[in-house]
Design a protein around this motif. Structure first.
Motif, PDB file in Angstrom:
ATOM      1  N   SER A  33       0.832  -1.202   0.000  1.00  0.00           N
ATOM      2  CA  SER A  33       0.000   0.000   0.000  1.00  0.00           C
ATOM      3  C   SER A  33       0.868   1.254   0.000  1.00  0.00           C
ATOM      4  CB  SER A  33      -0.924  -0.012   1.219  1.00  0.00           C
ATOM      5  OG  SER A  33      -1.637   1.197   1.303  1.00  0.00           O
ATOM      6  N   VAL A  34       1.841   1.292   0.905  1.00  0.00           N
ATOM      7  CA  VAL A  34       2.735   2.452   0.993  1.00  0.00           C
ATOM      8  C   VAL A  34       3.538   2.586  -0.299  1.00  0.00           C
ATOM      9  CG1 VAL A  34       4.732   3.412   2.224  1.00  0.00           C
ATOM     10  CG2 VAL A  34       2.857   2.405   3.518  1.00  0.00           C
ATOM     11  N   SER A  36       2.864   1.483  -3.301  1.00  0.00           N
ATOM     12  CA  SER A  36       2.051   1.876  -4.459  1.00  0.00           C
ATOM     13  C   SER A  36       1.699   3.362  -4.405  1.00  0.00           C
ATOM     14  CB  SER A  36       0.806   1.009  -4.586  1.00  0.00           C
ATOM     15  OG  SER A  36      -0.069   1.213  -3.522  1.00  0.00           O
ATOM     16  N   SER A  37       1.489   3.911  -3.211  1.00  0.00           N
ATOM     17  CA  SER A  37       1.204   5.350  -3.133  1.00  0.00           C
ATOM     18  C   SER A  37       2.441   6.169  -3.491  1.00  0.00           C
ATOM     19  CB  SER A  37       0.670   5.734  -1.751  1.00  0.00           C
ATOM     20  OG  SER A  37       1.648   5.540  -0.767  1.00  0.00           O
ATOM     21  N   ILE A  38       3.623   5.678  -3.158  1.00  0.00           N
ATOM     22  CA  ILE A  38       4.861   6.372  -3.530  1.00  0.00           C
ATOM     23  C   ILE A  38       5.049   6.329  -5.048  1.00  0.00           C
ATOM     24  CG2 ILE A  38       7.393   6.268  -3.384  1.00  0.00           C
ATOM     25  CD1 ILE A  38       6.991   5.248  -0.466  1.00  0.00           C
ATOM     26  N   ARG A  40       2.846   6.183  -7.306  1.00  0.00           N
ATOM     27  CA  ARG A  40       1.875   7.063  -7.977  1.00  0.00           C
ATOM     28  C   ARG A  40       2.323   8.529  -7.969  1.00  0.00           C
ATOM     29  NH1 ARG A  40      -2.227   4.369  -4.784  1.00  0.00           N
ATOM     30  NH2 ARG A  40      -3.060   2.668  -6.014  1.00  0.00           N
ATOM     31  N   ASN A  41       3.234   8.864  -7.066  1.00  0.00           N
ATOM     32  CA  ASN A  41       3.730  10.236  -6.935  1.00  0.00           C
ATOM     33  C   ASN A  41       4.441  10.655  -8.227  1.00  0.00           C
ATOM     34  OD1 ASN A  41       6.119  12.097  -6.326  1.00  0.00           O
ATOM     35  ND2 ASN A  41       4.801  12.386  -4.541  1.00  0.00           N
ATOM     36  N   CYS A  66       9.627   3.828   1.813  1.00  0.00           N
ATOM     37  CA  CYS A  66       8.622   3.011   2.510  1.00  0.00           C
ATOM     38  C   CYS A  66       8.954   2.880   3.993  1.00  0.00           C
ATOM     39  CB  CYS A  66       8.518   1.626   1.878  1.00  0.00           C
ATOM     40  SG  CYS A  66       7.693   1.618   0.282  1.00  0.00           S
ATOM     41  N   SER A  70       6.356   4.063   6.823  1.00  0.00           N
ATOM     42  CA  SER A  70       5.673   2.958   7.485  1.00  0.00           C
ATOM     43  C   SER A  70       6.153   2.829   8.926  1.00  0.00           C
ATOM     44  CB  SER A  70       5.957   1.654   6.729  1.00  0.00           C
ATOM     45  OG  SER A  70       5.268   0.590   7.322  1.00  0.00           O
ATOM     46  N   PRO A  95       0.933  -0.305  -7.866  1.00  0.00           N
ATOM     47  CA  PRO A  95      -0.489  -0.072  -7.544  1.00  0.00           C
ATOM     48  C   PRO A  95      -1.388  -1.237  -7.974  1.00  0.00           C
ATOM     49  CG  PRO A  95       0.489   1.924  -8.412  1.00  0.00           C
ATOM     50  CD  PRO A  95       1.500   0.824  -8.602  1.00  0.00           C
ATOM     51  N   HIS A  98      -0.714  -4.226  -5.723  1.00  0.00           N
ATOM     52  CA  HIS A  98      -1.380  -4.039  -4.430  1.00  0.00           C
ATOM     53  C   HIS A  98      -2.876  -4.346  -4.530  1.00  0.00           C
ATOM     54  CE1 HIS A  98      -3.406  -1.410  -1.357  1.00  0.00           C
ATOM     55  NE2 HIS A  98      -2.741  -2.283  -0.626  1.00  0.00           N
TER      56      HIS A  98
END
Length: 182
Positions: A33-34, A36-38, A40-41, A66, A70, A95, A98
């Motif tokens: 999760s962490v 995939s959000s990175i 997407r940045n 991460c 986290s 992403p 995940h």
């Protein structure tokens, strides 16, 4: 989009199988999760496309980011997984990996997500009653995701998987209008 899913599926399956074997399903999900959000940045996405940065460096940067975001430090297995993705130029798939991993987890734990939009916040009794009814109808543990939309006027809408139930006043008024104008 189907191509991304096809590419991500074996990675998600391998990650889930390993995490399950190691009793670390939640740790892996948190990391994915962490990560995939990175990914997407926008800044990180431009870093991924930079050929001057090696795959190993990209993996290390992602692992470090991460670890900072986290509560837990990434295990060696998570680091190895990230490095494998980087070596095969697949970090951008995180992403999708995940999302597929989360589906595998839900299937394994017999969980379903129920998205409830109501005109007013649900009371604890309403929440419990709704969860129990949905659990009976789906045969699964129900995880409620709540949202408030005052434009519904009253009632609620519920989405579980591909099933949608509109029990809102706004929905009933639309149905009535359709019936009257037909």
């Amino acid at each position: 989009m189907a191509e991304l899913s096809t590419l991500a599926r074996p990675y998600a399956k391998a990650a889930f199988d390993y995490a399950k074997e190691q009793n670390a399903i939640n740790n892996w999900e948190t990391y994915l999760s962490v990560a995939s959000s990175i990914v997407r940045n926008e800044d990180f996405a431009s870093l991924l496309s930079n050929p001057a940065i090696s795959a190993d460096q990209k993996a290390e940067i992602l692992i470090d980011a991460c670890n900072k975001l986290s509560a837990e430090e990434a295990s060696q297995a998570l680091g190895n997984f990230t490095k494998q993705l980087a070596e095969h130029d697949r970090l951008a798939l995180l992403p999708e990996i995940h999302a597929l991993y989360s589906k595998l987890k839900s299937q394994e734990l017999k969980q379903v997500d129920a998205y409830v939009t109501s005109a007013y916040p649900l009371t604890e009794a309403q929440r419990k009653n709704l969860q129990e009814r949905l659990a009976i109808s789906t045969g699964s543990i129900v995880i409620l995701h709540e949202e408030v939309d005052p434009e519904l006027l009253g009632g609620a809408t519920i989405k579980v998987g591909d099933k949608f139930t509109d029990g809102s006043v706004r929905g009933k008024l639309k149905q009535l209008k359709t019936q009257l104008t037909a």
